[in-house]
Design a protein around this motif. Structure first.
Motif, PDB file in Angstrom:
ATOM      1  N   ARG A  60      45.621  31.612  46.127  1.00 51.24           N
ATOM      2  CA  ARG A  60      44.697  32.433  45.326  1.00 51.24           C
ATOM      3  C   ARG A  60      44.197  33.624  46.126  1.00 51.24           C
ATOM      4  N   ASP A  61      43.946  33.425  47.424  1.00 52.16           N
ATOM      5  CA  ASP A  61      43.397  34.490  48.262  1.00 52.16           C
ATOM      6  C   ASP A  61      44.471  35.448  48.769  1.00 52.16           C
ATOM      7  N   GLY A  62      45.735  35.153  48.490  1.00 52.48           N
ATOM      8  CA  GLY A  62      46.816  36.013  48.967  1.00 52.48           C
ATOM      9  C   GLY A  62      47.030  35.944  50.464  1.00 52.48           C
ATOM     10  N   ALA A  63      46.638  34.809  51.079  1.00 48.35           N
ATOM     11  CA  ALA A  63      46.715  34.704  52.540  1.00 48.35           C
ATOM     12  C   ALA A  63      48.148  34.765  53.046  1.00 48.35           C
ATOM     13  N   PHE A  64      49.068  34.164  52.335  1.00 47.31           N
ATOM     14  CA  PHE A  64      50.462  34.175  52.777  1.00 47.31           C
ATOM     15  C   PHE A  64      51.066  35.571  52.628  1.00 47.31           C
ATOM     16  N   ALA A  65      50.766  36.219  51.514  1.00 48.23           N
ATOM     17  CA  ALA A  65      51.290  37.573  51.287  1.00 48.23           C
ATOM     18  C   ALA A  65      50.746  38.547  52.327  1.00 48.23           C
ATOM     19  N   CYS A  98      45.444  22.695  40.193  1.00 49.85           N
ATOM     20  CA  CYS A  98      44.330  23.448  40.771  1.00 49.85           C
ATOM     21  C   CYS A  98      44.037  24.682  39.919  1.00 49.85           C
ATOM     22  N   PRO A  99      42.791  25.115  39.889  1.00 55.14           N
ATOM     23  CA  PRO A  99      42.462  26.354  39.169  1.00 55.14           C
ATOM     24  C   PRO A  99      43.249  27.529  39.748  1.00 55.14           C
ATOM     25  N   HIS A 100      43.565  28.507  38.913  1.00 57.14           N
ATOM     26  CA  HIS A 100      44.300  29.665  39.378  1.00 57.14           C
ATOM     27  C   HIS A 100      43.737  30.927  38.739  1.00 57.14           C
ATOM     28  N   ILE A 101      44.203  32.052  39.229  1.00 62.72           N
ATOM     29  CA  ILE A 101      43.686  33.345  38.793  1.00 62.72           C
ATOM     30  C   ILE A 101      44.713  34.006  37.883  1.00 62.72           C
ATOM     31  N   SER A 102      44.241  34.500  36.733  1.00 63.83           N
ATOM     32  CA  SER A 102      45.136  35.182  35.800  1.00 63.83           C
ATOM     33  C   SER A 102      45.432  36.589  36.302  1.00 63.83           C
ATOM     34  N   LEU A 103      46.351  37.266  35.629  1.00 67.41           N
ATOM     35  CA  LEU A 103      46.723  38.620  36.036  1.00 67.41           C
ATOM     36  C   LEU A 103      45.557  39.592  35.930  1.00 67.41           C
ATOM     37  N   ASP A 104      44.609  39.309  35.017  1.00 70.71           N
ATOM     38  CA  ASP A 104      43.456  40.202  34.882  1.00 70.71           C
ATOM     39  C   ASP A 104      42.254  39.741  35.704  1.00 70.71           C
TER      40      ASP A 104
END
Length: 427
Positions: A60-65, A98-104
């Motif tokens: 979710r936090d984009g840590a890998f990216a 797990c909860p996730h974040i939508s594109l918006d």
């Protein structure tokens, strides 16, 4: 979680593991050992859930990216030192429970909310979650109305703790088939069947599933080559079919009807240690890791269709210095013989899928030579150039990969397992 809290948690886990380990002593009453076994399973399930939550939060936090990885699966495989298939399964579970974040940017609940609750409570394990997720992704489940789909997921989660994963899979299949009373429509019946083929280089086992047209093409080709070759041919029908498949592949390679891979026409590379060549060639390997028995090796050694690569010999241009930036065929074969495909530990991509990377950039004075080149697949080649923190060195003639500190605090070098050449007695 701060580093201090992580250290405290690690210490508590070690203390708990020590207590459970003490229960394994044969002097401990059997009832206590059985109870300790159940406690181990409960702890394992809780740890699985914590691990999945950590994976989901990092995704979710984009840590890998942020660290140069386009794929959370590849990042997780490097962090945990597990196979890619295992990492992919855990990423998929994280996406499901797990909860996730939508594109918006909106926070969305888990895709499998009831299953997520049972998993968080430790009543079911990772494998139970995978079984439910696979069932709810099936074609039949996708045909269910949203409310029926949600009810089925809740029912499976409710019953999961009462079943082993295998039993749960059967129950899930039966439940969804019961709910999918209409079955597939005419248009779905017309959809093409997916082709699959699995080949284990290590064991030689082959399995797959082919659509009607592909089955007919293969059967026609095999039929032309698998008839008994006279009354003395005592091979079984499966043996004749296997030999026919090998002959088909050989004929295609001989007639140059395949596209180039890695910049050259596909061919067999026979990798022979110099010492073995001097002793009548008793052992050798091929690009994909297959070891050859002496009879097959001697046949290929005099066959122009195979390219022999002598390790330690002087027959290949192992060092072309600064004359060229591009990799000549002889040098590529030498690097392929050493690295056996992508040199990144845990990557199984073969030689034909790989590129050559200069450790010291050519434009900075790096030589186009074996000691300054490494074979990488396209994915790991790009990862290396994305400032992911990985570095490569050649140590004792073998590529070693140094992980960044965020993956391994000790930055212990990683390398592929050595290729153990099997020496067979002469017949």
């Amino acid at each position: 979680m701060s580093e201090n809290r992580v250290a405290l948690a690690d210490q508590a886990l070690q203390n708990g593991a020590g207590l459970l380990s003490a229960a394994a002593d044969s002097c401990t009453p059997e009832e206590e050992r059985v109870t300790a076994l159940s406690v181990c399973e409960t702890v394992t399930r809780r740890l699985e859930h914590i691990q999945i939550e950590l994976v989901a939060s990092l995704m979710r936090d984009g840590a890998f990216a942020d660290r140069g990885y386009r794929s959370a699966t590849q990042a997780l495989a490097d962090v945990l030192g597990c196979d890619t298939v295992v990492a992919r399964r855990r990423v998929r579970v994280a996406e499901d429970v797990c909860p996730h974040i939508s594109l918006d940017g909106q926070s969305l609940p888990p895709r499998l909310p009831s299953t997520a609750g049972e998993f968080a409570a430790g009543r079911i394990g990772l494998r139970h979650v995978e079984v439910i997720a696979d069932a709810m992704r099936s074609t039949a489940a996708r045909r269910l109305a949203p409310d029926v789909w949600a009810g089925a997921e809740a029912k499976l989660a409710e019953q999961a703790s009462a079943y082993r994963p295998g039993e749960l899979a059967v129950f899930a299949h039966d439940l969804i088939m019961l709910l999918d009373q209409d079955g597939p429509g005419e248009r779905e019946d017309d959809l093409p069947q997916a082709n699959e083929l699995h080949l284990s280089i290590r064991t030689g086992k082959l399995k797959g599933q082919l659509d009607g047209l592909t089955r007919e093409l293969l059967a026609t080709a095999l039929d032309a080559l698998c008839l008994p070759r006279g009354p003395e041919d005592d091979r079984t029908a499966p043996e004749r079919r296997a030999d026919a498949l090998g002959e088909i592949c050989q004929r295609v390679l001989d007639t140059a009807q395949l596209p180039q891979t890695g910049g050259e026409r596909p061919h067999l590379n026979v990798i022979i240690p110099l010492a073995e060549l001097e002793h009548r060639a008793r052992a050798a390997g091929l690009d994909f890791g297959t070891h050859l028995p002496p009879a097959d090796l001697r046949m290929l050694a005099c066959d122009a269709r195979a390219v022999p690569i002598v390790l330690g010999g002087a027959g290949q241009p192992l060092d072309v210095g600064r004359a060229r930036r591009t990799i000549p065929d002889g040098l590529r074969r030498a690097i392929a013989a050493r690295d056996r495909g992508c040199a990144k530990p845990g990557c199984g991509r073969p030689v034909s899928w790989c590129e050559i990377h200069h450790l010291e950039a050519w434009e900075n004075g790096g030589a186009t030579a074996v000691h300054n080149c490494v074979m990488l697949c396209r994915y790991h080649h790009r990862l290396l150039h994305r400032e992911s923190g990985w570095t490569i060195r050649i140590h004792n003639g073998i590529p070693e990969f140094i992980p960044p500190k965020w993956i391994d605090r000790t930055q212990t070098a990683r390398r592929k397992p050595p290729c153990l050449t099997v020496v067979l007695p002469m017949g």
